[in-house]
Structures are given as structure tokens and as C-alpha cells.
Design an enzyme around this catalytic site. Structure first.
Site, PDB file in Angstrom:
ATOM      1  N   CYS A 185       0.831  -1.202   0.000  1.00 37.78           N
ATOM      2  CA  CYS A 185       0.000   0.000   0.000  1.00 37.78           C
ATOM      3  C   CYS A 185       0.871   1.260   0.000  1.00 37.78           C
ATOM      4  CB  CYS A 185      -0.980  -0.028   1.170  1.00 37.78           C
ATOM      5  SG  CYS A 185      -2.360   1.140   0.971  1.00 37.78           S
ATOM      6  N   HIS A 196      -3.794  -4.970  -0.224  1.00 37.85           N
ATOM      7  CA  HIS A 196      -3.364  -5.526   1.064  1.00 37.85           C
ATOM      8  C   HIS A 196      -3.447  -7.050   1.022  1.00 37.85           C
ATOM      9  CE1 HIS A 196      -2.959  -1.925   3.661  1.00 37.85           C
ATOM     10  NE2 HIS A 196      -3.752  -1.393   2.740  1.00 37.85           N
ATOM     11  N   GLU A 251      -2.402  -9.136   3.188  1.00 34.64           N
ATOM     12  CA  GLU A 251      -2.718  -9.656   4.526  1.00 34.64           C
ATOM     13  C   GLU A 251      -4.206  -9.542   4.836  1.00 34.64           C
ATOM     14  OE1 GLU A 251      -2.210  -5.252   5.338  1.00 34.64           O
ATOM     15  OE2 GLU A 251      -1.487  -6.741   3.895  1.00 34.64           O
ATOM     16  N   ASP A 264     -22.430  -7.767  17.132  1.00 34.29           N
ATOM     17  CA  ASP A 264     -22.662  -6.893  18.282  1.00 34.29           C
ATOM     18  C   ASP A 264     -22.154  -7.625  19.524  1.00 34.29           C
ATOM     19  OD1 ASP A 264     -23.869  -5.091  16.618  1.00 34.29           O
ATOM     20  OD2 ASP A 264     -25.905  -5.718  17.094  1.00 34.29           O
ATOM     21  N   ASP A 266     -27.372   6.110  12.873  1.00 39.60           N
ATOM     22  CA  ASP A 266     -28.524   5.351  13.369  1.00 39.60           C
ATOM     23  C   ASP A 266     -29.771   6.231  13.377  1.00 39.60           C
ATOM     24  OD1 ASP A 266     -26.860   3.103  14.013  1.00 39.60           O
ATOM     25  OD2 ASP A 266     -26.234   4.163  15.816  1.00 39.60           O
TER      26      ASP A 266
END
Length: 621
Positions: free
Chosen positions: A147, A252, A254, A295, A453
Site C-alpha cells: 500500500c 493488502h 494480509e 454486536d 442510526d
């Protein structure tokens, strides 16, 4: 990469930087001399360094292949833990660069550039690493830049600049052009066009690779001998370079799953051969992402569990009223990785609102997950400025930095982003001190997600409110029976959601504190503002749809994805595979996220992807 300050990264302490500068003093030279020497050297085609062919170095490569140590240049910014974990996963030990001599003595060197161009060059110059890097690469030593580790090889960058680079490759690193409707940052899984034998890309097989960046280098006549692959995103940009033993990639590895690990394996074992032909993929362009959300909170026994709310209420409708337990976070994340999720998002809803850095179990979840999960990890919850009980002040940047060091690739800001946006809309002043500004300035805006939200507030006319209102196409966002029994459910909310007077319009009121408090700002206004302040992506939840399984709020997602030029993730309401194709066809969402249907195994991730593929929507298979 995004704009950064003209000083070392905040995560590099002044004392550490001073120690490094003293240690490297014998190697330090004037940066202007370095740049003028390098740029003049490489602009003259007849003077360019002539790299040895791979065959002439086969003996040295063979002897070094038995060495199980990889030298890692980690200058103290961002999530390098994932690269470390991938290297260890492939059977190698790591030696960290402490002095320029460590670079010059390395058998193989990986430079996982994280952050922004200007700040990185500042650190490299002040510590003497820039000169050592140039010397190492000029001698055709085994090198892999990732990167920013690719971008720094070029002559300069427009990011917060112009800023001089190492000058090893002709060209200027510029920002993506978003005027053609392409979203910036470029985030997600895209296809490569391999232009020459790259060696480390031999196992890619037309499969998707993970990118996350706002700046890129373009191929030209002057640098074409370096380019080993390109990628199309608005324009054709350089995805990887290879010259002799020197490799660098814009993506990337990884974070690119099995195919990414194969790229790293090819670099670490240059003489290895594949025992079987690599699986051919169908990658042709940027894929739509399917994201699993977990969550996470402590249950009543104090154990961290994955839960799922119904209208944000996570407790079971039983006499015990216990926290809904759908599994252990590390185990579930590992399973979703095997199932093919494109990203994993952790939302920490435990609390710790008075001391976010005290949430050591959540940090441990990140560390353990990143050891075996090689796709991007996002974490949210409690990322803000705060003062602990002892009066010690912590900035949001310090909080985010700890999450990054623990394995997060992106952080998600919720309530704090609302407060920051409200203040900015009042004053019109960018202080540079808000969580959004601080974190995006240091780590790049691609590392900052804002979680919005909102809930619907119905209107007779769009002129009834100062916020952006729309005509709704699906006003029947009914509450479930369990949500109506929730303590958070009120008659006021009932009247708003059921629009008893047949209202045709609605605005989307933003909320904070897990949906418990409405704020005087709309989702449209918030999205536009946080983009301006440095957000690189928006996670768009709809309280009305949460846990209902009736589909995403297409009206909301279309409103926001049309309003901003950064990627938007659709969230809340998925209940069937068709809901994913609907949101991708009817809106400009870049990704769609689900939780409960995955946790309860109602809709497998692979079923979603197979459906999207059959519908002609590009996905990573």
C-alpha cells in the site's frame, strides 16, 4: 491514503522518535540532497540502476530461503498486527527494524506502509531510514512494499503536498478522480490485470484482491518497466510493481484471504512451486461486499457474547430477561471468515463509556481474531475523547490508536460523530480537534467509518421540517411484537412509526446512545457533514428496520448513497438473499451488512453470494 499532518504519527511518541533519530544519526542526510540525488538519478534513463536478473541471484536467494526471519519496517502507525500475524501464520519469525543497519542487513524486508504519505516520509527522513531503504532496493535485495509501501517508492505525492518520495520509480501519486461517480476512497475487492511475470502473483487466478486507498500511481512510458499489474477503478492505475527481487503492491495481501496469503507465501518462499493449479476466479471489477456484523457485549455473568437486538433491545423476552447470547465473538468471526465474509464488523455495546481503554476483553477479541482472520476488521463503540476517574485525559486519537494496534483496520464512530457534526454546522469551523479530523488526518480517511442510526419521522409535507425529507415508498416499517413490549418503546414512537394520518413524507432523525436519544439533525445532513470532516465510509443503520427481516430501508440508503461520494454500507433489516440484490440494484450502496440472519444460520453467507452472482452482481466468490 489521506491527508496527514506535517509531523510524525501521533502513535510514534516523541521520546521514541528522538531515540531513533539519535541511533540513526550516522545515516541521516539532508532530505533535499537525498531527493535531488534520487530524482536526478532516475530521470536519466541511462543512469538508472541496473538490477541483476533473478538467475544471477539464485544462490543468495537459496541460502536466504532457509532463514526463517523476516525483517519488518514498522514505523509506528496503524494496524501492522495483521501483517505480523500473516507472516507468523506462514511459519516465519519477525525482526523489527530498529536502525538503518537492520534494513541493510535484512535477508528479506517487508514494508507495510500504513497512514499518509507526508507523515511517513517525515519519519523515514528523520530516522535515516529513507537512505537505507534506497540503498537496499538499489542492490536488488528481496523487498515487498504494501500500500503506502508502494507509493513511497515514487518521486512524489499530491497528498497534502506535493511531497517528495524516495524517487526510485518515475511518477507522481495522485488522488482518484471522483467526478465520474467513482467513490473515493477505493475500498473493497477488485480485480487485477497482470501485465508481466510478477512471480508473487502466480496464484491469483483472476480472483479478487482487497484495496483500501484514496491515492494511486498511474502507469506511464517512464515507469512501464516496473509495472507488473494494474487495476481499473475509473482509470487504470498501478496495482503492483516488480523489478528483480523488488516487489510492491497497492492492495493488502494480509487482508485478501487465502489468495493474499498465497502472495505473501510466494514472496517468502521464492523458489517454492505450487502442487496444484490455483483456483480460477471470476473477478472483473470492484465487487459488492457482504459484511458480517457482530454486536458484542458482556452478559449478566460478565462474559463477552455476540448478541442481536430487536429495535436495539438485546434482552430476551423471558422472566430472566437475560442478554441474548448467539455465540462467542472470536469463534463466530473465525467461522464467518471461513464462510467467505468480505469483512467483519465488531460493535462494542458493552458500555465502558467512562473508560473505553479499560475494555481489555474487547481489545483481546481483536487481537485473537486477527491471528487467523485475514479480511478487514472494523470495530466501533466508545471512540471519543474522555477523562478517566483519575482526571487523566485521553483523546479519541489515543483510543482509536489502541484499537488499531490491537488488530482493527477501520474504526467506527457513532454518537460522537453526531455531536461533532452538530457543532460544525453551528460554527462552520473545522477545529482539527474532533475525533473525525484527528483520526482521519493521521490514519487516513479510509480508516474512519461513521455509523449513522436514524429513525423515520413522518410528515404531511417536506416543508414541515428544516431537514431533508423524502416521499417514502414503503412506510409500513412495522414493529415486531417483542419491540412493542420493550421498555424503550413509547407511544410517541408508536405514532411516528405507524403514521396514523397517512403521511407520505418522512425525514430521518439521527439518534445517539444506542438509539435511546433523538438529535436535531437529519441523516442526510449528518452524512454530508462527516464526509467533509474526514469520514471515509458510512455505515447506515435504520432503527425502524432493525431485526425485522423485511429488507433494508431502500429509501434511506438511496438518499444517503446518492448524496455522498464515499462508500455507503447498507445495514438493518436483511431477512432473505433477495434483500441483498434489491439494495444493490436500487441504490448505490457499496456493501450490505447483516447480523442476526447469519448468527442464527437462517441465511448463510455463501447463499447470499451465490444469489448475487446468479443475479449478475459482482461478488467475491
Amino acid at each position: 491514503m489521506e491527508a496527514a499532518p506535517q509531523q510524525p504519527f501521533a502513535s510514534v511518541s516523541a521520546s521514541r522518535l528522538n531515540r531513533n533519530t539519535r541511533s540513526f544519526s550516522s545515516f541521516s542526510s539532508s532530505s533535499s540532497l537525498l531527493f535531488s540525488r534520487k530524482n536526478a538519478f532516475y530521470r536519466n534513463k541511462h543512469s538508472r540502476v541496473k538490477f541483476k536478473s533473478s538467475s544471477t541471484l539464485s544462490l543468495r536467494a537459496s541460502s536466504s530461503s532457509s532463514d526463517s526471519v523476516v525483517t519488518l519496517l514498522d514505523y509506528g502507525a496503524g494496524n501492522v498486527r495483521s501483517v505480523r500475524n500473516a507472516i507468523r501464520f506462514l511459519g516465519f519469525d519477525i525482526k523489527d527494524v530498529q536502525t538503518p543497519e537492520d534494513i541493510l542487513n535484512a535477508n528479506r524486508l517487508i514494508f507495510p506502509g500504513v497512514g499518509a504519505f507526508a507523515a511517513a516520509m517525515d519519519v523515514l527522513n528523520k530516522t535515516g531510514m529513507a537512505e537505507a531503504l534506497c540503498t537496499y532496493i538499489e542492490k536488488d535485495r528481496p523487498f515487498l512494499g504494501i500500500c503506502l509501501g508502494l507509493q513511497l517508492l515514487f518521486e512524489s505525492s499530491e497528498e497534502n503536498g506535493p511531497v517528495n518520495g524516495l524517487g526510485l520509480i518515475p511518477g507522481v501519486v495522485g488522488r482518484f478522480d471522483s467526478s465520474g461517480g467513482f467513490r473515493v476512497p477505493h475500498i473493497g475487492w477488485n480485480a487485477l490485470q497482470i501485465t508481466k511475470d510478477s512471480e508473487i502473483l502466480d496464484d491469483v487466478g483472476n480472483r479478487h484482491i482487497y484495496f483500501v486507498h484514496s491515492y494511486r500511481a498511474m502507469p506511464s512510458e517512464d515507469n512501464k518497466e516496473w509495472v507488473s499489474s494494474t487495476c481499473n477503478y475509473g482509470d487504470k492505475f498501478i496495482a503492483s510493481i516488480r523489478r528483480g527481487n523488488v516487489h510492491a503492491v497497492q492492495f493488502h495481501p494480509e487482508k485478501s484471504g487465502d489468495v493474499g496469503l498465497s502472495i505473501l507465501r510466494r514472496f517468502l518462499y521464492p523458489e517454492s512451486t505450487m502442487l496444484k493449479k490455483p483456483t480460477e476466479g471470476k473477478a472483473s471489477q470492484l465487487a459488492k461486499r457482504v459484511i458480517a456484523c457482530l454486536d458484542v457485549r458482556a452478559n449478566d455473568k460478565g462474559d463477552l457474547v455476540v448478541t442481536k437486538g430487536d429495535q436495539y433491545d438485546v434482552r430476551e423476552n423471558t422472566k430472566e430477561n437475560e442478554v441474548r447470547n448467539l455465540g462467542k465473538p472470536v469463534e463466530l468471526a473465525g467461522q464467518y471468515y471461513k464462510d467467505g465474509t468480505d469483512e467483519i464488523s465488531f460493535l462494542n455495546i458493552t458500555g465502558f463509556r467512562d473508560f473505553p481503554l479499560g475494555d481489555l476483553p474487547m481489545l483481546q477479541v481483536l487481537r485473537l481474531t486477527s491471528e487467523n482472520v485475514f479480511v478487514p476488521l472494523t470495530v466501533g463503540g466508545g471512540i471519543r475523547d474522555f477523562t478517566d476517574a483519575n482526571g487523566r485525559y485521553y483523546s479519541s486519537l489515543e483510543v482509536a490508536s489502541e484499537y488499531f494496534r490491537s488488530g482493527a483496520d477501520k474504526i467506527s464512530i457513532g454518537s460522537d460523530a453526531v455531536y461533532v457534526a452538530e457543532e460544525y454546522l453551528k460554527t462552520g469551523v473545522k477545529t482539527g480537534k474532533s475525533s473525525l479530523e484527528q483520526i482521519s488526518r493521521v490514519y487516513g480517511n479510509q480508516a474512519v467509518v461513521v455509523s449513522i442510526d436514524p429513525r423515520r419521522v413522518y410528515l404531511n409535507s417536506p416543508d414541515d421540517v428544516e431537514f431533508k425529507a423524502i416521499r417514502v415508498t414503503n412506510p409500513d416499517q412495522r414493529l415486531s411484537a417483542s419491540a412493542m413490549r420493550s421498555p424503550r418503546f413509547t407511544m410517541d414512537l408508536f405514532r411516528l412509526l405507524f403514521c396514523p394520518n397517512g403521511e407520505e413524507y418522512a425525514w430521518y432523525q439521527c439518534t445517539v446512545s444506542g438509539g435511546r436519544e433523538g438529535r436535531p439533525i437529519g441523516a442526510y445532513e449528518l452524512a454530508k457533514t462527516v464526509e467533509e470532516l474526514g469520514a471515509g465510509e458510512i455505515l447506515l443503520n435504520c432503527i425502524d428496520c432493525d431485526g425485522q427481516g423485511k429488507g433494508f430501508d431502500v429509501d434511506l440508503i438511496k438518499l444517503i448513497s446518492d448524496a455522498v461520494s464515499i462508500p455507503v454500507i447498507a445495514s438493518s433489516g436483511a431477512g432473505a438473499v433477495e434483500h441483498f440484490s434489491e439494495v444493490f440494484r436500487k441504490t448505490n450502496a457499496s456493501a450490505a451488512l447483516a447480523a442476526g440472519i447469519f448468527h442464527r444460520k437462517e441465511v448463510p453467507i455463501q447463499s447470499v453470494k451465490e444469489h448475487l452472482f446468479n443475479e449478475g452482481i459482482e461478488v467475491r466468490i
